[in-house]
Scaffold this motif. Structure first.
Motif, PDB file in Angstrom:
ATOM      1  N   PRO A  14       0.825  -1.212   0.000  1.00 24.78           N
ATOM      2  CA  PRO A  14       0.000   0.000   0.000  1.00 24.78           C
ATOM      3  C   PRO A  14       0.859   1.262   0.000  1.00 24.78           C
ATOM      4  CG  PRO A  14      -0.019  -1.009   2.174  1.00 24.78           C
ATOM      5  CD  PRO A  14       0.757  -1.928   1.275  1.00 24.78           C
ATOM      6  N   SER A  15       0.300   2.316  -0.552  1.00 26.42           N
ATOM      7  CA  SER A  15       0.931   3.625  -0.452  1.00 26.42           C
ATOM      8  C   SER A  15       0.446   4.198   0.872  1.00 26.42           C
ATOM      9  CB  SER A  15       0.520   4.511  -1.626  1.00 26.42           C
ATOM     10  OG  SER A  15       1.022   3.974  -2.828  1.00 26.42           O
ATOM     11  N   TYR A  16       1.345   4.330   1.826  1.00 23.91           N
ATOM     12  CA  TYR A  16       0.949   4.645   3.193  1.00 23.91           C
ATOM     13  C   TYR A  16       0.442   6.062   3.404  1.00 23.91           C
ATOM     14  CZ  TYR A  16       2.173   0.104   4.959  1.00 23.91           C
ATOM     15  OH  TYR A  16       2.168  -1.231   5.212  1.00 23.91           O
ATOM     16  N   ALA A  17       0.641   6.955   2.438  1.00 26.22           N
ATOM     17  CA  ALA A  17       0.164   8.316   2.606  1.00 26.22           C
ATOM     18  C   ALA A  17      -0.819   8.734   1.524  1.00 26.22           C
ATOM     19  CB  ALA A  17       1.337   9.292   2.622  1.00 26.22           C
ATOM     20  N   ARG A  18      -0.745   8.114   0.364  1.00 27.58           N
ATOM     21  CA  ARG A  18      -1.615   8.487  -0.743  1.00 27.58           C
ATOM     22  C   ARG A  18      -3.048   8.076  -0.435  1.00 27.58           C
ATOM     23  NH1 ARG A  18      -0.551   5.783  -6.326  1.00 27.58           N
ATOM     24  NH2 ARG A  18      -2.692   5.953  -6.967  1.00 27.58           N
ATOM     25  N   PHE A  42      -7.158   4.894  -6.039  1.00 27.24           N
ATOM     26  CA  PHE A  42      -7.257   3.470  -5.762  1.00 27.24           C
ATOM     27  C   PHE A  42      -8.612   2.948  -6.216  1.00 27.24           C
ATOM     28  CE2 PHE A  42      -4.372   5.108  -2.436  1.00 27.24           C
ATOM     29  CZ  PHE A  42      -3.232   4.460  -2.862  1.00 27.24           C
ATOM     30  N   GLU A  43      -8.601   1.799  -6.852  1.00 25.82           N
ATOM     31  CA  GLU A  43      -9.850   1.209  -7.322  1.00 25.82           C
ATOM     32  C   GLU A  43     -10.486   0.304  -6.281  1.00 25.82           C
ATOM     33  OE1 GLU A  43      -9.176  -0.687 -11.061  1.00 25.82           O
ATOM     34  OE2 GLU A  43      -8.121   1.059 -11.848  1.00 25.82           O
ATOM     35  N   ARG A  44      -9.638  -0.276  -5.423  1.00 22.39           N
ATOM     36  CA  ARG A  44     -10.155  -1.183  -4.400  1.00 22.39           C
ATOM     37  C   ARG A  44      -9.639  -0.727  -3.049  1.00 22.39           C
ATOM     38  NH1 ARG A  44      -8.264  -6.880  -6.553  1.00 22.39           N
ATOM     39  NH2 ARG A  44      -6.348  -5.872  -5.977  1.00 22.39           N
ATOM     40  N   GLY A  45     -10.326  -1.134  -2.037  1.00 21.41           N
ATOM     41  CA  GLY A  45      -9.895  -0.803  -0.686  1.00 21.41           C
ATOM     42  C   GLY A  45     -11.072  -0.820   0.248  1.00 21.41           C
ATOM     43  N   ALA A  46     -10.798  -1.162   1.475  1.00 28.60           N
ATOM     44  CA  ALA A  46     -11.863  -1.211   2.474  1.00 28.60           C
ATOM     45  C   ALA A  46     -12.480   0.174   2.653  1.00 28.60           C
ATOM     46  CB  ALA A  46     -11.307  -1.716   3.795  1.00 28.60           C
ATOM     47  N   THR A  47     -13.764   0.203   2.832  1.00 31.03           N
ATOM     48  CA  THR A  47     -14.484   1.460   3.004  1.00 31.03           C
ATOM     49  C   THR A  47     -13.896   2.284   4.145  1.00 31.03           C
ATOM     50  OG1 THR A  47     -16.492   0.415   2.178  1.00 31.03           O
ATOM     51  CG2 THR A  47     -16.764   2.477   3.383  1.00 31.03           C
ATOM     52  N   ALA A  48     -13.508   1.628   5.208  1.00 31.70           N
ATOM     53  CA  ALA A  48     -12.959   2.334   6.379  1.00 31.70           C
ATOM     54  C   ALA A  48     -11.674   3.089   6.049  1.00 31.70           C
ATOM     55  CB  ALA A  48     -12.712   1.347   7.513  1.00 31.70           C
ATOM     56  N   TRP A  49     -10.935   2.654   5.004  1.00 29.51           N
ATOM     57  CA  TRP A  49      -9.668   3.292   4.657  1.00 29.51           C
ATOM     58  C   TRP A  49      -9.794   4.300   3.523  1.00 29.51           C
ATOM     59  CZ3 TRP A  49      -5.717   3.118   7.755  1.00 29.51           C
ATOM     60  CH2 TRP A  49      -5.608   2.050   8.642  1.00 29.51           C
ATOM     61  N   GLN A  50     -10.906   4.348   2.832  1.00 23.16           N
ATOM     62  CA  GLN A  50     -11.039   5.236   1.684  1.00 23.16           C
ATOM     63  C   GLN A  50     -10.918   6.690   2.103  1.00 23.16           C
ATOM     64  OE1 GLN A  50     -14.587   4.005  -0.402  1.00 23.16           O
ATOM     65  NE2 GLN A  50     -13.639   2.100  -1.053  1.00 23.16           N
ATOM     66  N   GLY A  51     -10.039   7.406   1.402  1.00 22.31           N
ATOM     67  CA  GLY A  51      -9.817   8.820   1.676  1.00 22.31           C
ATOM     68  C   GLY A  51      -8.936   9.105   2.875  1.00 22.31           C
ATOM     69  N   LYS A  52      -8.359   8.055   3.469  1.00 22.40           N
ATOM     70  CA  LYS A  52      -7.527   8.226   4.661  1.00 22.40           C
ATOM     71  C   LYS A  52      -6.150   7.613   4.412  1.00 22.40           C
ATOM     72  CE  LYS A  52     -11.532   7.548   7.612  1.00 22.40           C
ATOM     73  NZ  LYS A  52     -12.146   6.620   8.546  1.00 22.40           N
ATOM     74  N   PRO A  53      -5.103   8.229   4.932  1.00 21.91           N
ATOM     75  CA  PRO A  53      -3.781   7.593   4.830  1.00 21.91           C
ATOM     76  C   PRO A  53      -3.686   6.443   5.823  1.00 21.91           C
ATOM     77  CG  PRO A  53      -3.619   9.585   6.132  1.00 21.91           C
ATOM     78  CD  PRO A  53      -5.048   9.513   5.626  1.00 21.91           C
ATOM     79  N   VAL A  54      -2.861   5.466   5.504  1.00 18.06           N
ATOM     80  CA  VAL A  54      -2.654   4.341   6.418  1.00 18.06           C
ATOM     81  C   VAL A  54      -1.895   4.816   7.653  1.00 18.06           C
ATOM     82  CG1 VAL A  54      -1.630   2.041   6.682  1.00 18.06           C
ATOM     83  CG2 VAL A  54      -2.706   2.688   4.517  1.00 18.06           C
ATOM     84  N   LEU A  55      -0.874   5.656   7.443  1.00 15.95           N
ATOM     85  CA  LEU A  55      -0.071   6.214   8.537  1.00 15.95           C
ATOM     86  C   LEU A  55      -0.015   7.728   8.428  1.00 15.95           C
ATOM     87  CD1 LEU A  55       3.011   3.775   8.462  1.00 15.95           C
ATOM     88  CD2 LEU A  55       1.038   3.678  10.003  1.00 15.95           C
TER      89      LEU A  55
END
Length: 140
Positions: free
Chosen positions: A102-106, A110-123
């Motif tokens: 994953p791109s931890y800040a971008r 993204f075409e896929r990804g959990a709803t909880a993470w959409q629009g949020k950075p991982v770190l």
């Protein structure tokens, strides 16, 4: 020098600075200060937060909890400088578009990804700097 402005980092805690990509690196700290290697180690070992040990092996998790899908991170601090490490954590897709990391800040594109993470950075920017500080210590 190509400017890389990461809206998620700009909005994240720790007064993130706009990130400028130079070649294969982001030479400047995202927060304007160095990270904490001990906090970075804790993040690397946290399979729920950073996810690093799901794919990578290294001296940050018990051997039975280390992944084999991605490069072993032992000695990564001897192979890459902090700026190179930073770009890889911030947005590996700039260097390896089909990477599974994953791109931890971008937060966009993204075409896929959990709803909880959409629009949020991982770190956050500060957490990324902590991970970079830890990875830079891995010289062997």
């Amino acid at each position: 020098m190509t400017p890389l402005v990461l809206a998620a980092l700009a909005a994240a805690p720790a007064a993130a600075q706009p990130a400028a990509v130079e070649g294969d690196a982001i030479p400047q700290s995202l927060t304007g200060r160095p990270g904490d290697p001990a906090r970075g180690l804790a993040l690397m070992a946290d399979r729920q937060r950073s996810l690093c040990s799901l794919c990578h092996a290294g001296p940050f998790a018990p051997p039975h909890q280390q992944g084999t899908l991605a490069p072993d991170l032992r000695g990564i601090g001897a192979r890459l400088n902090e700026g190179q490490l930073r770009l890889r954590v911030v947005d590996i897709k700039r260097l390896v578009p089909d990477s599974i990391m994953p791109s931890y800040a971008r937060t966009e594109g993204f075409e896929r990804g959990a709803t909880a993470w959409q629009g949020k950075p991982v770190l956050t920017a500060a957490e990324i700097e902590d991970v970079i500080a830890y990875l830079a210590t891995l010289k062997e």
